[in-house]
Scaffold this motif. Structure first.
Motif, short mmCIF file in Angstrom:
data_model
loop_
_atom_site.label_atom_id
_atom_site.label_comp_id
_atom_site.label_asym_id
_atom_site.label_seq_id
_atom_site.Cartn_x
_atom_site.Cartn_y
_atom_site.Cartn_z
N GLY A 54 0.78 -1.46 -0.18
CA GLY A 54 0.07 0.10 0.08
C GLY A 54 0.77 1.42 0.06
O GLY A 54 0.17 2.56 0.21
N HIS A 55 2.16 1.24 -0.16
CA HIS A 55 2.87 2.23 -0.21
C HIS A 55 3.55 2.77 -1.62
O HIS A 55 3.38 1.82 -2.45
CB HIS A 55 4.08 2.20 0.69
CG HIS A 55 4.12 1.95 2.13
ND1 HIS A 55 3.10 1.17 2.71
CD2 HIS A 55 4.69 2.89 3.05
CE1 HIS A 55 3.08 1.51 4.06
NE2 HIS A 55 3.87 2.49 4.19
N VAL A 56 3.89 3.74 -1.62
CA VAL A 56 4.61 4.34 -2.74
C VAL A 56 6.20 5.00 -2.51
O VAL A 56 6.29 5.41 -1.63
CB VAL A 56 4.18 5.32 -3.80
CG1 VAL A 56 4.84 6.01 -4.94
CG2 VAL A 56 2.61 4.90 -4.10
N ILE A 57 7.12 4.21 -3.09
CA ILE A 57 8.49 4.63 -2.76
C ILE A 57 8.83 5.53 -4.20
O ILE A 57 8.79 5.33 -5.22
CB ILE A 57 9.64 3.55 -2.88
CG1 ILE A 57 9.27 2.52 -1.65
CG2 ILE A 57 10.95 4.06 -2.74
CD1 ILE A 57 10.12 1.23 -1.47
N GLY A 99 9.01 17.44 -2.07
CA GLY A 99 8.63 18.93 -2.29
C GLY A 99 7.79 19.38 -3.60
O GLY A 99 7.42 20.42 -3.66
N SER A 100 7.65 18.32 -4.36
CA SER A 100 7.11 18.70 -5.76
C SER A 100 5.52 18.63 -5.65
O SER A 100 4.91 18.15 -4.59
CB SER A 100 7.63 17.67 -6.89
OG SER A 100 7.10 16.45 -6.35
N GLU A 101 5.02 19.31 -6.47
CA GLU A 101 3.50 19.22 -6.55
C GLU A 101 2.66 17.77 -6.40
O GLU A 101 1.93 17.46 -5.56
CB GLU A 101 2.87 19.85 -7.69
CG GLU A 101 1.54 19.96 -7.85
CD GLU A 101 0.65 20.41 -9.10
OE1 GLU A 101 -0.33 20.10 -9.21
OE2 GLU A 101 1.64 20.77 -10.17
N MET A 102 3.57 16.97 -7.29
CA MET A 102 3.13 15.55 -7.42
C MET A 102 3.26 14.91 -6.01
O MET A 102 2.45 14.19 -5.42
CB MET A 102 3.80 14.79 -8.33
CG MET A 102 3.39 13.14 -8.47
SD MET A 102 3.81 12.71 -10.29
CE MET A 102 5.48 13.33 -10.60
N ALA A 103 4.52 14.84 -5.13
CA ALA A 103 4.48 14.26 -4.09
C ALA A 103 3.45 14.93 -3.05
O ALA A 103 3.12 14.10 -2.23
CB ALA A 103 6.00 14.82 -3.53
N GLN A 104 3.29 15.99 -2.97
CA GLN A 104 2.38 16.72 -2.02
C GLN A 104 1.00 15.98 -2.30
O GLN A 104 0.31 15.78 -1.07
CB GLN A 104 1.98 18.31 -2.11
CG GLN A 104 3.74 18.98 -1.58
CD GLN A 104 3.79 20.58 -2.08
OE1 GLN A 104 2.52 20.96 -2.53
NE2 GLN A 104 4.61 21.04 -1.82
N LYS A 105 0.62 16.11 -3.38
CA LYS A 105 -0.75 15.55 -3.62
C LYS A 105 -0.80 13.97 -3.55
O LYS A 105 -1.85 13.34 -2.98
CB LYS A 105 -1.11 15.50 -4.98
CG LYS A 105 -1.41 17.30 -5.40
CD LYS A 105 -2.01 17.30 -7.04
CE LYS A 105 -2.28 18.92 -7.22
NZ LYS A 105 -3.38 19.36 -6.40
N LEU A 106 0.30 13.26 -3.70
CA LEU A 106 0.30 11.82 -3.45
C LEU A 106 0.35 11.52 -2.00
O LEU A 106 -0.10 10.49 -1.58
CB LEU A 106 1.69 11.20 -3.82
CG LEU A 106 1.59 10.90 -5.49
CD1 LEU A 106 3.04 10.37 -5.94
CD2 LEU A 106 0.58 9.77 -5.67
N GLN A 107 1.02 12.28 -1.01
CA GLN A 107 1.03 12.32 0.35
C GLN A 107 -0.36 12.11 1.02
O GLN A 107 -0.57 11.74 2.06
CB GLN A 107 2.01 13.04 0.75
CG GLN A 107 3.57 12.66 0.83
CD GLN A 107 4.53 13.85 1.12
OE1 GLN A 107 4.13 15.04 1.03
NE2 GLN A 107 5.75 13.58 1.47
N GLY A 108 -1.18 12.98 0.27
CA GLY A 108 -2.62 13.37 0.64
C GLY A 108 -3.56 11.87 0.64
O GLY A 108 -4.62 11.76 1.00
N LYS A 109 -3.14 11.01 -0.24
CA LYS A 109 -3.71 10.05 -0.87
C LYS A 109 -3.14 8.60 -0.67
O LYS A 109 -3.93 7.64 -0.70
CB LYS A 109 -4.15 9.84 -2.33
CG LYS A 109 -4.93 11.41 -2.57
CD LYS A 109 -4.88 11.72 -4.26
CE LYS A 109 -5.80 13.01 -4.51
NZ LYS A 109 -5.83 13.21 -5.86
N THR A 110 -1.81 8.58 -0.59
CA THR A 110 -1.16 7.29 -0.26
C THR A 110 -0.08 7.40 0.69
O THR A 110 0.42 8.47 0.90
CB THR A 110 -0.52 6.57 -1.66
OG1 THR A 110 -0.37 5.26 -1.53
CG2 THR A 110 0.34 7.39 -2.36
#
Length: 225
Positions: free
Chosen positions: A12-15, A22-33
């Motif tokens: 259930g994780h993403v590495i 700090g990127s936009e993609m990382a910020q959005k991913l951290q809220g969902k996975t």
């Protein structure tokens, strides 16, 4: 180096590659996975399971020159697990997309998924992770070439990236891609997909097999291409 072969991804994780912190993609991913950053992933951008890793090609990469092509080839050759290529297809990068599609799908035999931006990419990665958790996504490795991702879900309305359950013949992108082969128009493209079912099988068809569908001359053109 691509360290996909030795990467163990917690359920259930993403590495993610450290460069995405700090990127936009990382910020959005951290809220969902559950996103974990690792240094030393090489050219791999994300691992979504032990078997599947992602390479991300941005609009800037496409416009900058051919370096992204070298990354793609290294990614394809070095990774011993399933590779998915996510590409930013925007108004600026659209002119380069067809060439990238040919390289990724026809020549390298990998899965290509277009997105408009990092926000959309984060949604796509989240969906792919959910498929991994439910066991509904796989990439089969055969003769070191990848067969495109096949995905299913009962909730079609909630998943904007899910293709409707239908044969590959209904996929306009696949149909258009086959038409780019020299000597192949709409009719021959349809016949080829009806006979071989996928671009992967078409790439591995012998001249003799192709001749039965399109004749000797075009068969040799396809095989050479």
């Amino acid at each position: 180096p691509v360290t996909a072969a030795s990467m163990v991804v917690p359920y259930g994780h993403v590495i993610g590659n450290e460069k995405w912190r700090g990127s936009e993609m990382a910020q959005k991913l951290q809220g969902k996975t559950r996103l974990i950053f690792e240094d030393g992933l090489g050219i791999v951008d994300f691992h979504i399971s032990n078997r599947i890793c992602i390479l991300y090609i941005s609009e800037a990469d496409l416009v900058a020159g051919d370096e992204f092509k070298r990354r793609l080839v290294r990614f394809r050759n070095a990774s011993s697990v399933g590779g998915i290529v996510i590409v930013e297809k925007t108004q600026i990068s659209d002119q380069y997309f067809l060439a990238v599609q040919k390289l990724v799908v026809l020549e390298l035999g990998m899965v290509l998924l277009p997105v408009a931006n990092q926000g959309e990419a984060s949604q796509l990665i989240t969906q792919l992770v959910s498929f991994c958790i439910s066991g509904q996504i796989f990439i089969k490795i055969q003769d070191t070439r990848r067969i495109p991702v096949r995905e299913q879900s009962k909730d079609h309305n909630s998943n904007p990236f899910l293709r409707k359950q239908s044969s590959q013949l209904a996929e306009p992108s696949v149909f258009r891609t086959v038409q780019q082969i020299p000597g192949v128009g709409k009719t021959k493209a349809l016949l080829l997909l009806q006979r071989f079912g996928s671009i992967h099988q078409l790439c591995n068809a012998s001249v003799e097999e192709l001749e039965l569908v399109v004749g000797q001359t075009v068969a040799r053109q396809i095989h050479s291409f």
